[in-house]
Design a protein around this motif. Structure first.
Motif, short mmCIF file in Angstrom:
data_model
loop_
_atom_site.label_atom_id
_atom_site.label_comp_id
_atom_site.label_asym_id
_atom_site.label_seq_id
_atom_site.Cartn_x
_atom_site.Cartn_y
_atom_site.Cartn_z
N PRO A 1 -8.57 -19.47 -13.32
CA PRO A 1 -9.70 -17.45 -11.92
C PRO A 1 -8.79 -17.25 -10.40
CG PRO A 1 -10.25 -19.75 -11.73
CD PRO A 1 -9.61 -20.32 -12.81
N VAL A 2 -8.25 -17.92 -9.59
CA VAL A 2 -7.35 -17.96 -9.06
C VAL A 2 -6.00 -17.02 -9.24
CG1 VAL A 2 -6.54 -18.45 -6.30
CG2 VAL A 2 -8.32 -20.22 -7.72
N PHE A 3 -5.55 -17.67 -10.47
CA PHE A 3 -4.35 -16.15 -10.76
C PHE A 3 -5.45 -14.99 -11.01
CE2 PHE A 3 -1.64 -14.26 -14.06
CZ PHE A 3 0.01 -14.76 -13.50
N LEU A 4 -6.01 -15.48 -12.08
CA LEU A 4 -6.71 -13.63 -12.63
C LEU A 4 -6.91 -12.76 -11.45
CD1 LEU A 4 -8.39 -14.61 -15.19
CD2 LEU A 4 -6.42 -13.44 -15.46
N VAL A 5 -7.71 -13.11 -9.80
CA VAL A 5 -7.80 -12.60 -9.03
C VAL A 5 -6.81 -11.65 -8.26
CG1 VAL A 5 -8.80 -12.55 -6.38
CG2 VAL A 5 -9.97 -13.66 -8.64
N GLY A 6 -5.67 -12.67 -8.07
CA GLY A 6 -4.22 -12.01 -7.63
C GLY A 6 -3.59 -11.13 -8.94
N ALA A 7 -3.68 -11.19 -9.86
CA ALA A 7 -2.98 -9.80 -11.25
C ALA A 7 -3.87 -9.60 -10.68
CB ALA A 7 -3.16 -10.47 -12.61
N VAL A 8 -5.13 -8.77 -11.26
CA VAL A 8 -6.22 -8.04 -11.39
C VAL A 8 -5.71 -7.07 -10.23
CG1 VAL A 8 -8.34 -7.38 -12.06
CG2 VAL A 8 -7.54 -9.00 -13.58
N GLY A 9 -6.21 -7.99 -8.82
CA GLY A 9 -6.40 -7.10 -7.59
C GLY A 9 -5.44 -6.81 -7.13
N SER A 10 -4.20 -7.42 -7.30
CA SER A 10 -3.49 -6.50 -7.36
C SER A 10 -2.10 -5.49 -7.90
CB SER A 10 -1.65 -7.46 -7.60
OG SER A 10 -1.83 -8.07 -6.68
N ALA A 11 -3.63 -5.13 -9.19
CA ALA A 11 -2.69 -3.70 -9.70
C ALA A 11 -3.77 -2.42 -8.94
CB ALA A 11 -3.72 -4.09 -11.09
N VAL A 12 -5.52 -3.31 -8.78
CA VAL A 12 -6.12 -2.32 -8.40
C VAL A 12 -5.49 -1.85 -6.35
CG1 VAL A 12 -8.80 -1.80 -7.44
CG2 VAL A 12 -8.07 -3.17 -9.14
N THR A 13 -5.03 -2.60 -5.85
CA THR A 13 -4.68 -2.31 -3.84
C THR A 13 -3.27 -2.17 -4.26
OG1 THR A 13 -3.75 -5.06 -4.29
CG2 THR A 13 -5.73 -4.44 -3.46
N MET A 14 -2.35 -1.91 -5.02
CA MET A 14 -0.93 -1.49 -5.62
C MET A 14 -1.35 0.25 -4.74
SD MET A 14 2.13 -0.82 -4.87
CE MET A 14 2.19 -2.42 -5.51
N PHE A 15 -2.08 0.95 -5.61
CA PHE A 15 -2.89 2.19 -6.03
C PHE A 15 -3.29 2.82 -4.22
CE2 PHE A 15 -3.25 1.95 -10.67
CZ PHE A 15 -2.76 3.29 -10.96
N LEU A 16 -3.88 1.61 -3.97
CA LEU A 16 -4.98 2.52 -2.59
C LEU A 16 -3.32 1.99 -1.27
CD1 LEU A 16 -8.02 -0.20 -2.53
CD2 LEU A 16 -7.31 2.01 -2.76
N TYR A 17 -2.35 1.27 -1.45
CA TYR A 17 -1.19 1.05 0.03
C TYR A 17 -0.45 2.58 -0.70
CZ TYR A 17 2.79 -1.25 1.33
OH TYR A 17 3.63 -0.83 2.38
N LEU A 18 -0.13 2.93 -1.93
CA LEU A 18 0.98 3.75 -2.54
C LEU A 18 0.53 5.38 -1.52
CD1 LEU A 18 2.98 2.34 -5.27
CD2 LEU A 18 3.56 2.27 -2.90
N TRP A 19 -0.83 5.25 -1.82
CA TRP A 19 -1.92 6.18 -1.26
C TRP A 19 -1.54 6.21 0.16
CZ3 TRP A 19 -5.85 5.20 1.52
CH2 TRP A 19 -6.83 7.31 1.82
N ALA A 20 -2.51 5.10 0.29
CA ALA A 20 -1.77 5.30 2.31
C ALA A 20 -0.62 5.47 2.55
CB ALA A 20 -2.08 4.21 2.61
N ILE A 21 0.48 5.38 1.59
CA ILE A 21 1.70 5.12 2.35
C ILE A 21 2.12 7.24 2.33
CG2 ILE A 21 4.60 5.74 1.60
CD1 ILE A 21 3.89 2.77 1.34
N SER A 22 1.60 7.73 1.11
CA SER A 22 1.30 9.13 0.72
C SER A 22 0.31 10.12 1.82
CB SER A 22 1.19 9.40 -0.46
OG SER A 22 -0.45 9.21 -0.82
N THR A 23 -0.66 9.43 3.29
CA THR A 23 -0.81 9.87 3.59
C THR A 23 0.16 10.59 4.47
OG1 THR A 23 -1.82 8.46 4.42
CG2 THR A 23 -3.26 9.61 3.00
N GLY A 24 1.27 9.12 5.44
CA GLY A 24 1.17 9.32 6.46
C GLY A 24 0.88 9.12 7.53
#
Length: 446
Positions: A305-328
């Motif tokens: 369960p802990v590994f799954l939180v990391g794998a699924v959560g990373s897929a989602v948060t990478m979108f948010l992080y790269l979007w944040a960079i794109s905003t400057g």
């Protein structure tokens, strides 16, 4: 027969040696990533075509990952035959030497195309060293740890890796702030030269380690396996495939560390180099605390369960992080960088040392972890190169890169869902067929 108990301080000694050694080793490995994104396109490649130069520079970052499966075959074989300690010492010395040599290389202006060729050769040596580092350190800590705290103790290897990445970033912050002429002439070499101290300190620490009681018992009773790879592929082939799939989650780290840094400091976004290096530094600082916490939770509720939180959560948060960079927006980028890499990714990163290691028996544990992880890491290493191509000619299609990273998180999810839970299995029974059969639901007969 059970593995004899060690004295009370030995698990802590092994864990701290793994932490410090991994931190020093991966300091070497990660300063290359920063240099590949910020320095090497101008120093080793054709400046007349900046986009191609950046692509080639990021490709050299991936070269080490291509070399790692080869190194895993060699070092995994000997690690299961001669012991964990000797491999841990060898990998550290090899990493220190190869990294120091990178700092001594001539530039393209000095020797032409020979410069990138020599760079690639040194990078290959780094990859071979890294291939055996984590597998040997993880095996060492897992086999010394108390059975009910294997997740916590093995997590020290990965928190050490994060510590090395933090150290590498902190070293590069003042270097990146140097005037351009000094940075490109001698400044970038300093972090690589410091690897001499890395190798000396690491050697002193690791040569004092005791071999694990599990390996010593294996050697004294049944004897070591002459061909660990043959046994591994015959008895653990499915687990090797699971580790390969699970290891693809490391793509999150390489995209965050290298591609996102290159994207954020490119002309299309224009963030300051030193400021973006601080994002990585603070995210790694948070990860130092998050990794052992996630690992401790896995000792209580299980690895899956802990590994799954990391794998699924990373897929989602990478979108948010790269979007944040794109905003400057730097504050938004900093916040989401810490959440994505420092907190969420740490769930998978902190638990995989125990999760993967517990899939194998003592006689093939180092081989199984080394080969499985390094094949998966090879894909993760070249994920940076693929991301640079997917991002388009201007290198600013962040959403395509985020989707690509999320796709690479799917195999780790499948691997975790198909794996058996091993958190409560006694250490001496890990990887044994009888345990696997007992873990399966009993068939109901009429």
């Amino acid at each position: 027969m059970s593995v004899p108990d060690t004295h009370a301080g030995q698990p802590r000694k092994a864990a701290m040696a793994a932490w410090i050694g991994s931190a020093l080793e991966y300091y070497d490995f990660f300063i290359y990533g920063s240099a590949a994104a910020l320095i090497f396109p101008e120093v080793f490649f054709d400046e007349s075509d900046p986009a191609t130069a950046t692509l080639l520079s990021l490709a050299t970052f991936g070269v080490a990952y291509a070399a790692r499966p080869v190194g895993a075959l060699f070092l995994g074989h000997f690690g299961d035959r001669v012991g964990r300690k000797k491999i841990m010492v060898f990998t550290l010395i090899l990493m220190g030497i190869s990294t120091f040599l990178i700092g001594c290389l001539p530039t393209r202006d000095q020797v032409g195309t020979l410069a990138p060729v020599l760079l690639v050769l040194c990078r290959v040596l780094q990859g071979i060293s890294a291939a055996g580092e984590q597998a040997s350190a993880n095996s060492m800590t897992l086999e010394h740890a108390p059975p009910h705290r294997r997740g916590f103790f093995t997590s020290f290897t990965l928190s050490g890796t994060q510590g090395g990445q933090l150290l590498a970033t902190l070293v590069f912050i003042p270097i990146a702030a140097l005037p351009e002429e000094q940075l490109m002439s001698w400044g970038w070499r300093v972090p690589f030269w410091m690897s001499v101290a890395v190798a000396v300190v690491g050697y002193v620490i690791r040569r004092k380690l005791d071999e694990t009681p599990a390996f010593e018992q294996q050697a004294a009773t049944e004897g070591v396996v002459k061909l660990p790879l043959a046994v591994l592929l015959r008895e653990h082939w499915a687990d090797v495939l699971r580790v390969i799939g699970g290891a693809l989650v490391a793509s999150v780290s390489t995209i965050f560390t290298v591609w996102a840094l290159s994207y954020a400091t490119s002309d299309s976004v224009g963030m300051d180099k030193s400021s973006m290096l601080w994002v990585g530094a603070l995210a790694n600082l948070v990860a130092l605390g998050a990794i052992p916490l996630w690992a401790t939770l896995s000792d209580r509720i299980g690895r899956r369960p802990v590994f799954l939180v990391g794998a699924v959560g990373s897929a989602v948060t990478m979108f948010l992080y790269l979007w944040a960079i794109s905003t400057g927006s730097y504050p938004l980028t900093l916040l989401l960088g810490i959440v994505a890499f420092g907190v969420v990714y740490s769930a998978a990163n902190g638990v995989w040392p125990s999760f993967y290691g517990e899939m194998f028996s003592t006689r093939v544990r180092l081989s199984g972890m080394a080969i499985g992880t390094q094949i998966g890491f090879a894909v993760a290493g070249f994920a940076v190169t693929f991301a640079a191509q997917i991002a388009g000619p201007d290198g600013d299609d962040w959403s395509a890169v985020a989707l690509f990273t999320a796709a690479l998180c799917v195999p780790p999810v499948v691997a975790a869902l198909s794996a058996r839970e091993t958190a409560k299995v006694p250490t001496e029974q890990l990887g044994e067929r009888t345990v696997r059969q007992a873990a399966q639901p009993a068939k109901v007969t009429a």
